[in-house]
Design a protein around this motif. Structure first.
Motif, PDB file in Angstrom:
ATOM      1  N   HIS A  44      29.360   8.717  33.568  1.00 47.12           N
ATOM      2  CA  HIS A  44      30.488   8.371  34.428  1.00 47.12           C
ATOM      3  C   HIS A  44      30.887   6.909  34.245  1.00 47.12           C
ATOM      4  CE1 HIS A  44      30.531  12.212  36.419  1.00 47.12           C
ATOM      5  NE2 HIS A  44      29.225  12.146  36.522  1.00 47.12           N
ATOM      6  N   GLU A  46      32.899   4.280  32.518  1.00 44.84           N
ATOM      7  CA  GLU A  46      34.161   4.386  31.780  1.00 44.84           C
ATOM      8  C   GLU A  46      34.074   3.829  30.366  1.00 44.84           C
ATOM      9  OE1 GLU A  46      38.836   3.131  32.231  1.00 44.84           O
ATOM     10  OE2 GLU A  46      37.522   3.017  33.972  1.00 44.84           O
ATOM     11  N   HIS A  49      32.373   6.361  28.190  1.00 41.29           N
ATOM     12  CA  HIS A  49      33.271   7.505  28.007  1.00 41.29           C
ATOM     13  C   HIS A  49      34.357   7.183  26.986  1.00 41.29           C
ATOM     14  CE1 HIS A  49      35.620  11.062  29.088  1.00 41.29           C
ATOM     15  NE2 HIS A  49      36.669  10.275  28.966  1.00 41.29           N
ATOM     16  N   ASN A  50      34.978   6.031  27.131  1.00 43.25           N
ATOM     17  CA  ASN A  50      36.065   5.660  26.215  1.00 43.25           C
ATOM     18  C   ASN A  50      35.569   5.415  24.797  1.00 43.25           C
ATOM     19  OD1 ASN A  50      37.949   5.888  28.220  1.00 43.25           O
ATOM     20  ND2 ASN A  50      37.889   3.727  28.760  1.00 43.25           N
ATOM     21  N   HIS A  53      35.075   8.930  23.307  1.00 46.25           N
ATOM     22  CA  HIS A  53      36.096   9.917  23.655  1.00 46.25           C
ATOM     23  C   HIS A  53      36.645  10.680  22.451  1.00 46.25           C
ATOM     24  CE1 HIS A  53      38.985  11.480  26.581  1.00 46.25           C
ATOM     25  NE2 HIS A  53      39.812  11.534  25.561  1.00 46.25           N
TER      26      HIS A  53
END
Length: 64
Positions: A44, A46, A49-50, A53
């Motif tokens: 979670h 960011e 995640h990015n 991605h």
């Protein structure tokens, strides 16, 4: 690997690995890789995640 000593003699050293050592290394690498993929996939955070991605989407890994 050959080593030439100061007397001009060449000595050769070889390293052999057993099947068990190679399988252990492969298993450890697989577990580490799976942990990294699932950490990035379900994180979670960011930034994590990015960072992963596009790779996840190109390999059809769900992240949303």
């Amino acid at each position: 690997m050959s080593i030439i000593s100061s007397t001009g003699h060449t000595s050769t050293s070889t390293t052999t690995t057993t099947l068990a050592q190679r399988l252990t290394a492969a298993l450890c690498a697989s577990i580490l890789g799976a942990c990294l993929v699932y950490f990035a996939g379900f994180s979670h955070i960011e930034a994590v995640h990015n960072a992963a991605h596009d790779t996840r989407h190109s390999s059809a890994f769900p992240c949303h």
